[in-house]
Design an enzyme around this catalytic site. Structure first.
Site, PDB file in Angstrom:
ATOM      1  N   LEU A 140       0.836  -1.203   0.000  1.00 48.84           N
ATOM      2  CA  LEU A 140       0.000   0.000   0.000  1.00 48.84           C
ATOM      3  C   LEU A 140       0.868   1.250   0.000  1.00 48.84           C
ATOM      4  CD1 LEU A 140      -2.575   1.717   0.430  1.00 48.84           C
ATOM      5  CD2 LEU A 140      -2.407   1.158   2.884  1.00 48.84           C
ATOM      6  N   ASP A 141       1.588   1.452   1.079  1.00 46.87           N
ATOM      7  CA  ASP A 141       2.495   2.584   1.245  1.00 46.87           C
ATOM      8  C   ASP A 141       3.711   2.057   2.004  1.00 46.87           C
ATOM      9  OD1 ASP A 141       3.892   4.859   1.898  1.00 46.87           O
ATOM     10  OD2 ASP A 141       2.313   5.759   3.125  1.00 46.87           O
TER      11      ASP A 141
END
Length: 401
Positions: A140-141
């Site tokens: 995701l991040d």
């Protein structure tokens, strides 16, 4: 499965065998991602401390029979991994170098979702010489945020070229409670890590100058998305991503920041945390982390929410410009958390790209081109991760297109 095309001066990648060893069954092992991988890989093996634990996790995900289960007994993984297999580390980042070393020794490829550490980068260089792929920052991040950034930069360069007088880039991501509580946060794992991260200085660009926030929360500001109000602050070191995202040298950066997003009211609610972290007493920080995790746990009835916002505004000296943004806002449900879905789905797609021979030997992040980012985003959209993309082109002052 096809082998990757050789690049001049680069060793051709070892052909993928089709077998994927997924190591770890924690909260980031999502039903969507692991299920998608089971659909596409010839063989998936799920590893945990015991085979029963792995089987229980597979059952909880509704994937019984879709993957094999194995126990991480001494020497078992080393004996099972073969040339061309893919070793996927879903363990804490501190375990990645050990598993990457094992993969190299067995002439296998490696994948994880974490940022590239110095230890991983060093081993990736050796893996490249052996024709092995090392896929990182594919969650995701980091991960989906990279995809969005490359798409926006690519579109902006098409619109205005490689010279710009003023450029603002922001990227904010947060895993937050879908229904905010008084603390504006719920802990699901690594509570000490959440608090300790606040003690790491953040580097970024603001008002055209490089800045360092020794206490990142002191740089918190309001951030509005679709009429809703959040709080954001810079984290880590944003500056290396200027080159990673392909920002042209001719773009004059006014703002470049990657950071964390929280529910409105977070800074006021975390005052005790900030005081404790500022004092630098590790034992007290650990004690507070445990106390808060006990007070604000994520229960089976709680729903998490992931919000990821990346925006780019590019203006030229003659008044022409381009503005674009990507927004993903996802709430978990009773079958899968938003975080698990957002971490495991891009990882699964990255592994399928590896299996297809589309990734070169050596270090790879989620993607490093707008074209490849488009493939990843199309896959995520088809699997239910809805990402809203908006853009506006200004041809001259006062005129929009």
């Amino acid at each position: 499965m096809s082998a990757s095309r050789p690049t001049p001066g680069r060793t051709e990648a070892v052909p993928a065998s089709g077998t994927v060893h997924w190591i770890g069954t924690g909260l980031s092992t999502g039903r969507s991602g692991l299920g998608a991988l089971c659909d596409r890989a010839a063989r998936v093996v799920l590893w945990d401390r015991t085979a029963d634990r792995a089987a229980a996790r597979l059952a909880a995900l509704g994937l019984t029979g879709r993957a094999e289960v194995r126990a991480l007994d001494t020497g078992a993984l080393e004996a099972a991994v073969g040339a061309g297999d893919v070793v996927v580390s879903m363990l804490p980042a501190t375990e990645h170098p050990r598993l990457l070393r094992l993969a190299r020794d067995r002439r296998a490829h490696f994948a994880c979702t974490s940022y590239v550490s110095e230890a991983v980068a060093e081993q990736a260089a050796e893996a490249a010489e052996a024709g092995l792929v090392v896929l990182t920052e594919a969650g995701l991040d980091p991960g989906i945020d990279h995809l969005m950034a490359h798409r926006l930069v690519g579109r902006a360069r098409e619109a205005v070229g490689d010279t710009a007088e003023s450029v603002d880039f922001t990227s904010y991501c947060g895993g937050i409670p879908a229904v905010p509580n008084d603390f504006r946060y719920r802990f699901s794992w690594a509570p000490y890590g959440v608090l300790a991260a606040l003690g790491s200085p953040a580097r970024y660009v603001s008002e055209g100058a490089e800045r360092t926030a020794a206490r990142p929360w002191e740089a918190t500001r309001v951030h509005r998305l679709d009429g809703a109000e959040f709080e954001v602050y810079p984290n880590r070191d944003s500056l290396p991503f200027i080159a990673q995202y392909g920002i042209p040298d001719g773009w004059r950066l006014r703002t470049f920041v990657r950071g964390t997003l929280r529910n409105a009211g977070w800074r006021d609610a975390w005052e005790e945390v900030f005081r404790t972290v500022s004092a630098g007493d590790e034992s007290r920080t650990r004690a507070l982390a445990k106390e808060l995790a006990d007070r604000y746990p994520t229960t089976e009835t709680d729903r998490d929410r992931v919000v990821l916002s990346v925006a780019l505004d590019v203006r030229t000296a003659d008044g022409a410009g381009w503005q674009g943004s990507c927004l993903m806002d996802l709430t978990g449900n009773e079958t899968e958390s938003a975080m698990a879905r957002c971490v495991s789905l891009p990882l699964a797609f990255g592994i399928t790209r590896l299996l297809d021979g589309a990734l070169p030997a050596g270090l790879n992040r989620a993607t490093e081109s707008a074209e490849e980012a488009g493939r990843w985003l199309d896959f995520l959209g088809a699997d239910g991760l809805r990402i809203t993309f908006d853009e506006t082109t200004t041809t001259q002052r006062g005129d929009g297109a």
